[in-house]
Design a protein around this motif. Structure first.
Motif, PDB file in Angstrom:
ATOM      1  N   PRO B  15      -4.115  -8.369   5.787  1.00 17.48           N
ATOM      2  CA  PRO B  15      -4.664  -8.125   5.455  1.00 17.48           C
ATOM      3  C   PRO B  15      -5.891  -8.203   6.681  1.00 17.48           C
ATOM      4  O   PRO B  15      -7.169  -6.782   6.774  1.00 17.48           O
ATOM      5  CB  PRO B  15      -4.734  -9.033   4.258  1.00 17.48           C
ATOM      6  CG  PRO B  15      -3.857 -10.305   4.550  1.00 17.48           C
ATOM      7  CD  PRO B  15      -2.698  -9.245   5.142  1.00 17.48           C
ATOM      8  N   GLY B  18      -6.092  -4.705   7.592  1.00 19.52           N
ATOM      9  CA  GLY B  18      -6.496  -4.370   6.893  1.00 19.52           C
ATOM     10  C   GLY B  18      -8.201  -3.492   7.144  1.00 19.52           C
ATOM     11  O   GLY B  18      -9.292  -3.112   7.438  1.00 19.52           O
ATOM     12  N   LEU B  19      -8.523  -5.166   7.632  1.00 13.53           N
ATOM     13  CA  LEU B  19      -9.685  -5.813   7.224  1.00 13.53           C
ATOM     14  C   LEU B  19     -10.649  -4.716   8.940  1.00 13.53           C
ATOM     15  O   LEU B  19     -11.107  -4.113   8.781  1.00 13.53           O
ATOM     16  CB  LEU B  19     -10.727  -7.379   7.451  1.00 13.53           C
ATOM     17  CG  LEU B  19     -11.865  -7.734   7.983  1.00 13.53           C
ATOM     18  CD1 LEU B  19     -12.068  -7.265   6.362  1.00 13.53           C
ATOM     19  CD2 LEU B  19     -11.720  -8.850   7.292  1.00 13.53           C
ATOM     20  N   LEU B  22     -10.777  -0.911   8.416  1.00 14.86           N
ATOM     21  CA  LEU B  22     -11.958  -1.061   7.746  1.00 14.86           C
ATOM     22  C   LEU B  22     -13.150  -1.801   7.580  1.00 14.86           C
ATOM     23  O   LEU B  22     -14.801  -0.914   7.368  1.00 14.86           O
ATOM     24  CB  LEU B  22     -12.399  -1.133   5.916  1.00 14.86           C
ATOM     25  CG  LEU B  22     -10.605  -1.163   5.269  1.00 14.86           C
ATOM     26  CD1 LEU B  22     -10.425  -1.673   4.007  1.00 14.86           C
ATOM     27  CD2 LEU B  22     -10.729   0.405   4.524  1.00 14.86           C
ATOM     28  N   MET B  23     -13.144  -2.055   9.134  1.00 17.62           N
ATOM     29  CA  MET B  23     -14.927  -2.384   9.543  1.00 17.62           C
ATOM     30  C   MET B  23     -15.288  -1.185  10.908  1.00 17.62           C
ATOM     31  O   MET B  23     -14.636  -0.514  11.499  1.00 17.62           O
ATOM     32  CB  MET B  23     -13.980  -3.327  10.603  1.00 17.62           C
ATOM     33  CG  MET B  23     -14.292  -5.077   9.522  1.00 17.62           C
ATOM     34  SD  MET B  23     -15.674  -5.115   8.507  1.00 17.62           S
ATOM     35  CE  MET B  23     -15.597  -5.040   6.808  1.00 17.62           C
ATOM     36  N   LEU B  45     -10.599   6.908   4.944  1.00 21.53           N
ATOM     37  CA  LEU B  45     -10.443   5.057   3.973  1.00 21.53           C
ATOM     38  C   LEU B  45      -9.283   5.303   2.939  1.00 21.53           C
ATOM     39  O   LEU B  45      -9.102   4.420   2.782  1.00 21.53           O
ATOM     40  CB  LEU B  45     -11.598   5.301   3.429  1.00 21.53           C
ATOM     41  CG  LEU B  45     -13.128   5.248   4.566  1.00 21.53           C
ATOM     42  CD1 LEU B  45     -14.668   5.094   3.567  1.00 21.53           C
ATOM     43  CD2 LEU B  45     -13.153   4.203   4.777  1.00 21.53           C
ATOM     44  N   TRP B  49      -6.293   2.612   2.878  1.00 24.05           N
ATOM     45  CA  TRP B  49      -5.674   1.812   1.357  1.00 24.05           C
ATOM     46  C   TRP B  49      -4.718   2.388   0.910  1.00 24.05           C
ATOM     47  O   TRP B  49      -3.968   1.021   0.522  1.00 24.05           O
ATOM     48  CB  TRP B  49      -7.419   2.586   0.672  1.00 24.05           C
ATOM     49  CG  TRP B  49      -7.595   1.571  -0.819  1.00 24.05           C
ATOM     50  CD1 TRP B  49      -6.935   0.992  -1.154  1.00 24.05           C
ATOM     51  CD2 TRP B  49      -8.674   1.797  -1.846  1.00 24.05           C
ATOM     52  NE1 TRP B  49      -7.430  -0.255  -2.272  1.00 24.05           N
ATOM     53  CE2 TRP B  49      -8.498   0.940  -2.808  1.00 24.05           C
ATOM     54  CE3 TRP B  49      -9.919   2.683  -1.751  1.00 24.05           C
ATOM     55  CZ2 TRP B  49      -9.480   0.720  -3.145  1.00 24.05           C
ATOM     56  CZ3 TRP B  49     -10.817   2.318  -2.726  1.00 24.05           C
ATOM     57  CH2 TRP B  49     -10.416   1.140  -3.550  1.00 24.05           C
ATOM     58  N   LEU B  52      -2.123   0.959   2.539  1.00 25.85           N
ATOM     59  CA  LEU B  52      -2.247  -1.039   2.551  1.00 25.85           C
ATOM     60  C   LEU B  52      -1.172  -1.455   1.043  1.00 25.85           C
ATOM     61  O   LEU B  52      -0.566  -1.628   1.371  1.00 25.85           O
ATOM     62  CB  LEU B  52      -3.986  -1.399   2.940  1.00 25.85           C
ATOM     63  CG  LEU B  52      -4.176  -2.080   4.364  1.00 25.85           C
ATOM     64  CD1 LEU B  52      -5.762  -1.769   3.366  1.00 25.85           C
ATOM     65  CD2 LEU B  52      -3.820  -2.851   4.757  1.00 25.85           C
ATOM     66  N   ILE B  53      -1.880  -1.151   0.301  1.00 28.28           N
ATOM     67  CA  ILE B  53      -0.988  -0.866  -1.040  1.00 28.28           C
ATOM     68  C   ILE B  53       0.357  -0.394  -0.818  1.00 28.28           C
ATOM     69  O   ILE B  53       1.491  -1.400  -1.557  1.00 28.28           O
ATOM     70  CB  ILE B  53      -2.085   0.320  -2.337  1.00 28.28           C
ATOM     71  CG1 ILE B  53      -3.350   0.011  -2.428  1.00 28.28           C
ATOM     72  CG2 ILE B  53      -0.592   0.189  -3.099  1.00 28.28           C
ATOM     73  CD1 ILE B  53      -3.384   0.801  -3.286  1.00 28.28           C
TER      74      ILE B  53
END
Lengths: 897, 79
Positions: B15, B18-19, B22-23, B45, B49, B52-53
């Motif tokens: 995570p 991921g953060l 996406l930042m 994006l 996503w 990550l999934i």
């Protein structure tokens, strides 16, 4: 038929279907698939409300990719489930947590005030969120009902108050029927979960259908779509700045802190393993929902007249394309999104209101009378139903007063910031053992006030003169206190402004409040149990005995168990080790042994936490721990009071058990009686039936045979009637129902009546009667008719069972100081001793009776009558004929005389 | 480190990765341009996503297996 009427019928039918699903799911033996992780994941998808369904397209049309932040935050939280959600879930399951307010307050020393603050905050934050749903549902009705030419969706901007009111009322009814059928102890609602899982599927299918229509129906496939996108007004170059970061964090906080998300993710969770599936399946659901939002926004801007409300594109775009079927599906999808959010929100909030505001007040109010369990249950149900109406009313009021001009997404974000105020307290609860009640309260209240002042109130009062004046100049003319620019922070983005200041003050409050005093023992204990929830698991098998000395362990143990007992444990263990010293060598086995002994006093989890702290893998210092132990010892004195109470309860339980056993015995006797009765009734019935069959089946019967058979049938019928009368008598007397009250009567008169009644019988049997009667009037408590029934019964038995050639019956009555006694004796064969025991039982016809008829209830009835009159009926021992004694206490009037 | 420790560490770090992805400023790099007709920022994006999934799916399976194995060994040890 008009499409709006069709939509109304579809909505009602759909609601009916949801009821059916909820009903089936609530029944015993519900289908296995309901307990699946997929259903769990779908229920979490109530995160996607009308805001997602209608508002995301609007947000995309206005602000481009910004709508994605609302789904990326939760995605990160779920992908990171291992660190956060799993911990919350484990604690909540262990402690039977019922709501987020319960969770947070339980960590901060089970504080009522923390729970109440969280509840009020959640309630305020829910108002705009619920207003959003009402607004969206009302608008969708109005869009469908508006003139076919008008596809601007103008209605959505300002929903008709009448429509909105009826939708609110309908939602209240729907939620009450759905969510408060019962009060479940662990606050789980299986039926509701099943229904919202179905709604989650409906909204997914509907949005995908509208999206597919946009991509392949209007546009010519993806490549055409991307060309149109490049030309459209949808801004793809969203500035990725503060707002982007803030919204991702905010939505991540909301997925944990919103009361309804806590409800479905944590409270309704059946198995921890389900979270492992939701960890990837829920982000996937969000991704699919988000995938078609952008195409719908692009195509909507293309095909709909300029100035159309983008919040209603999901509905107006299919209508504009002439696809009323897809429009109807979209309407149902929007309806699902709105209703499922409202239902679960109201359930979660009403639980919080009734548990953390109404109940504490009711328990504290001096006139409170909430003793019996049923009382509390009813009280809870009523308070929950009223809470639901109250919550929806708040939403309606919010809709009427503020925010009606704004897009759906911006209303929802106001609620998010409100809900996010719980996050610092929640994270502090999970990861910071030093956080305490004062800090939690300070943070929650500070953050809540800033949120209300900078975001919530401006949204309600915006446009009202006095507020605008205040917002312009600041309260008391203090410009630095202006709600839109606190401390001079100038920004166009009211949301980020409020988010920044509210969370800042919230965190400052939490940290300073917590540092301003030491946590009290119960806070410290709960902190260790919350922060260290996985320590038990991780610690298994990894004890390092060498880190603690026997002295330290003894110091700890003696404070919990008392010095003597601790000394005994240590010494006996040392002997077992063969050591000459008083203290044993500290190894893993000894630590495990000591922990088990301590667990008996303070519970397993605390014992583990304390031991671990001494053995060195813990951050609480030994001094602190010793202080906990001291407090524990003091608490244990208070506990003795509790122990006394529990002893009382135990005694009551024993009595209950005895009563239960008695009831069981009675029940068994009743069963036996019933089987006897049916057996007794069967015999005459069988013979009546067989002779009737002979009579009706055989035509060449001789007249005398016919007559004989009819005679038998008649006799059997009489016997049956007699039997039924007796049974009726028996039940009347035993139950006491319909039986006349006892009154002073003269038993001699009853005896006279009985002798007269038996005159015929005595003559036929050629029986001689000898009497020796009392010579004065006597009064006993009883009933004349019943008493003579007793005597008749005994007399007729004496005649019927008398086998003597010269039968004689001796009737003797006398009066003692307290009693009136009648002995009726005969000179027959008497009753064999082995039958003497059972002679008063039901259906105990004497074996020697031979040919005599009768149900065998006579003596049982007599016995019951005499017992009811307070007397005794018994068979006197002795050889020769049977001798029955009736003993009746003299009535008070008599004994006084 | 025991077997499974790496999976748990990965579960904590994914995570965060991921953060980070996406930042800003990282996302800002992908504004403008297109891959195969798809705007680059969209591809990026949704690609992050999906990735990550996918990683979460693999991790969840792995960790669930471990958790069940531990529960089993725990229950047999205590019985």
């Amino acid at each position: 038929m008009d499409i709006s009427q069709l939509a109304l019928i579809a909505a009602l039918g759909f609601a009916g279907l949801l009821f059916l699903i909820a009903f089936l799911a609530d029944r015993e033996g519900r289908p296995r698939w309901l307990a699946s992780p997929v259903v769990y994941t779908l229920s979490i998808s109530i995160y996607c409300t009308s805001w997602t369904f209608y508002g995301a397209v609007g947000s995309a049309a206005r602000n481009g990719l910004e709508y994605l932040t609302i789904y990326l935050g939760p995605t990160l939280v779920f992908i990171g489930f291992w660190a956060l959600l799993r911990k919350i879930l484990r604690i909540a399951k262990r402690d039977s947590i019922t709501s987020i307010a319960d969770f947070v307050s339980s960590r901060y020393g089970k504080s009522d005030s923390v729970a109440a603050v969280v509840t009020i905050l959640a309630l305020l934050a829910a108002a705009p969120y619920i207003a959003l749903q009402i607004k969206a549902i009302a608008a969708s009705f109005q869009v469908l009902g508006s003139a076919p030419g008008d596809l601007t969706g103008a209605a959505a901007a300002a929903p008709d108050p009448v429509v909105a009111f009826w939708i609110t009322a309908g939602l209240a009814l729907f939620t009450i029927l759905f969510g408060t059928r019962t009060v479940d102890i662990n606050e789980r609602h299986l039926g509701v979960v099943a229904a919202i899982a179905v709604e989650a599927l409906v909204k997914l299918v509907a949005l995908v259908a509208v999206g597919a229509l946009a991509v392949w129906g209007v546009a010519d496939g993806p490549s055409d779509l991307f060309e149109r996108m490049a030309d459209s007004a949808v801004p793809l170059d969203t500035p990725f700045g503060m707002r982007w970061v803030g919204l991702i964090l905010l939505s991540g906080a909301a997925i944990i802190c919103l009361p309804r998300q806590f409800q479905v993710t944590i409270v309704e969770n059946e198995r921890e393993g389900h979270l492992f599936t939701a960890a990837w399946l829920f982000p996937l659901y969000l991704l699919v929902m988000s995938l078609f939002v952008l195409p719908i926004a692009v195509i909507g801007l293309d095909v709909l007249p300029e100035g159309s409300n983008p919040d209603m594109f999901v509905l107006t775009m299919p209508i504009a394309e002439g696809r009323t079927d897809i429009a109807l599906l979209a309407f149902l999808g929007g309806f699902s999104s709105g209703t499922s959010m409202v239902i679960v929100s109201c359930i979660a909030l009403s639980t919080m209101i009734s548990n953390h505001i109404v109940m504490p007040l009711a328990l504290r109010s001096p006139g409170a009378r909430l003793q019996g369990g049923g009382d509390v249950r009813r009280f809870l149900l009523v308070s929950r139903r009223l809470s639901i109406c109250f919550i929806l009313l708040l939403g309606f009021i919010y809709l009427r007063t503020g925010a009606s001009g704004e897009g759906l997404a911006s209303i929802g974000l106001i609620a998010f910031v409100g809900a996010a105020q719980v996050l610092p307290a929640l994270l502090g609860a999970l990861y910071w053992e030093g956080a305490n009640r004062r800090g939690a309260l300070a943070g929650l209240i500070a953050g809540g006030i800033v949120w209300a002042y900078a975001l919530f109130l401006p949204n309600i009062f915006g446009g009202v003169a006095w507020w605008d004046a205040l917002a312009e100049a600041g309260p008391f003319g203090q410009a630095w206190l202006r709600p839109g620019a606190l401390f001079g922070l100038q920004t166009d983005d009211a949301l980020m402004h409020a988010l920044f200041w509210s969370l800042t003050f919230n965190c400052i409050g939490l940290v300073l409040g917590s540092l301003s005093r030491l946590p009290n023992p119960i806070e410290r204990l709960q902190a260790a149990l919350f922060v260290g929830v996985f320590r038990e698991e991780a610690g298994a098998g990894t004890l390092r005995g060498g880190a603690a000395s026997a002295d330290q362990l003894f110091d700890l143990a003696q404070r919990i168990m008392g010095a003597d007992r601790a000394y005994d444990i240590f010494r006996s263990y040392a002997r077992g080790q063969g050591a000459a010293t008083e203290f044993p060598t500290v190894d893993d086995a000894f630590i495990a042994h000591l922990e088990r002994r301590m667990a008996a006093s303070v519970g397993a989890a605390s014992a583990r936490a304390m031991i671990l702290s001494v053995t060195g893998s813990e951050t609480i210092s030994l001094d602190e721990l010793v202080r906990i132990a001291d407090e524990t010892a003091r608490l244990m004195t208070y506990t003795s009071e509790v122990t006394r109470k529990s002893d009382e309860i135990e005694r009551a339980a024993t009595q209950l058990k005895a009563a239960n056993d008695r009831l069981r015995t009675l029940d068994r006797q009743k069963d036996e009686f019933l089987s006897q009765v049916s057996h007794e009734l069967r015999t005459p019935m069988t013979s009546i039936r067989s002779f009737t069959e002979i009579l009706s089946g055989t035509h060449d019967l001789k007249p005398e045979e016919q007559e004989r058979f009819i005679g038998i049938i008649h006799a059997e019928s009489i016997r049956l009637t007699g039997l039924l009368d007796e049974i009726l008598d028996m039940s009347v007397i035993e139950s006491g129902d319909g039986e006349r009250a006892l009154e002073p009567v003269d038993p001699e008169a009853a005896l006279d009546q009985a002798l007269d009644a038996c005159l015929g019988l005595l003559r036929t049997g050629d029986v001689r009667v000898e009497t020796a009667r009392v010579d004065r009037a006597v009064l006993v408590q009883g009933n004349l008719a019943r008493l003579s029934q007793v005597f008749i019964n005994i007399l007729s038995n004496a005649v019927k069972y008398n086998t003597n050639d010269a039968p004689v019956i001796h009737v003797e009555s006398q009066v003692t100081a307290d009693d009136y006694i009648v002995v009726i004796a005969d000179n027959g064969a008497g009753i064999p001793p082995e039958e003497a025991q059972t002679v008063f039982d039901r259906f105990s016809r004497g074996r020697t009776a031979g040919t005599q008829i009768g149900a065998g209830l006579g003596l049982a009835i007599s016995h019951a009558i005499v017992t009811r009159s307070g007397g005794t009926l018994r068979l006197l021992p002795g050889s020769g004929g049977a001798r029955f004694e009736v003993r009746l206490p003299l009535s008070e009037a008599e004994s006084l005389a | 480190m025991r077997e499974g420790g790496r999976a748990r560490d990965l579960a904590l770090i994914v995570p965060v990765i991921g953060l980070f992805a996406l930042m800003p400023p990282l996302v800002g790099l992908f504004v403008g341009g297109a891959v195969a007709g798809v705007p680059l920022i969209l591809a990026y994006l949704f690609g992050v996503w999906l990735a990550l999934i996918f990683v979460a799916l693999l991790l969840a399976r792995r960790l669930k297996g471990q958790a069940e194995a531990r529960d089993e060994s725990g229950s047999t040890a205590s019985s």
